[in-house]
Design an enzyme around this catalytic site. Sequence first.
Site, mmCIF file in Angstrom:
data_model
loop_
_atom_site.group_PDB
_atom_site.id
_atom_site.type_symbol
_atom_site.label_atom_id
_atom_site.label_comp_id
_atom_site.label_asym_id
_atom_site.label_seq_id
_atom_site.Cartn_x
_atom_site.Cartn_y
_atom_site.Cartn_z
ATOM 1 N N HIS A 123 -36.951 19.097 -31.326
ATOM 2 C CA HIS A 123 -36.369 17.882 -30.763
ATOM 3 C C HIS A 123 -36.462 16.680 -31.691
ATOM 4 O O HIS A 123 -35.862 15.651 -31.420
ATOM 5 C CB HIS A 123 -36.990 17.576 -29.398
ATOM 6 C CG HIS A 123 -36.332 18.341 -28.302
ATOM 7 N ND1 HIS A 123 -35.641 17.739 -27.284
ATOM 8 C CD2 HIS A 123 -36.231 19.674 -28.081
ATOM 9 C CE1 HIS A 123 -35.154 18.654 -26.474
ATOM 10 N NE2 HIS A 123 -35.502 19.839 -26.940
ATOM 11 N N ARG A 124 -37.146 16.811 -32.789
ATOM 12 C CA ARG A 124 -37.119 15.730 -33.776
ATOM 13 C C ARG A 124 -35.762 15.700 -34.473
ATOM 14 O O ARG A 124 -35.342 14.673 -34.978
ATOM 15 C CB ARG A 124 -38.235 15.916 -34.804
ATOM 16 C CG ARG A 124 -39.629 15.814 -34.183
ATOM 17 C CD ARG A 124 -40.690 16.259 -35.141
ATOM 18 N NE ARG A 124 -40.508 17.662 -35.500
ATOM 19 C CZ ARG A 124 -41.358 18.352 -36.256
ATOM 20 N NH1 ARG A 124 -42.439 17.764 -36.745
ATOM 21 N NH2 ARG A 124 -41.146 19.621 -36.524
#
Length: 150
Positions: A123-124
């Site tokens: 999710h980065r």
Amino acid sequence: MTWTEAAMLRHKHSDIGVAVAIPGGLITPVVRQAEGKSLSAISNEMKDFAARARVRKLRPEEYQGGSSAVSNLGMYGIKDFAAVINPPHATILAVGAGEERAVVRNGKIEAASMMSVTLSTDHRAVDGALGATLLGAFKTLIESPVMMVV
């Protein structure tokens, strides 16, 4: 896109790792610039990679890097699973077995060929909405495979 300690990297090409089981573990040879290759070219390249991986004849540049990966345990009869992301990849698509399942169409129960896929994302680099867009595109293509060869 992929995340690194130094910066977010935006890639020009889709370099896709494909998990290959070898004695003692897995290796993910990378199909470079997959977006510009035909399905048959990708298939032939993967057959070559898999054969050479099993006898440990891949060169480091053939299994390093990549922005995403695919793992297919469906070929072993596994219905669904969650694959673990292997950095530097930002995503991995876990492909389960195709099987007949009961579905409802127009109020009637019918048999349909179905499979489960699970997308794991870092999710980065790839948030849930972008991951959902990717899965939606995959669903469209897998339900109308002729679109992959046109």
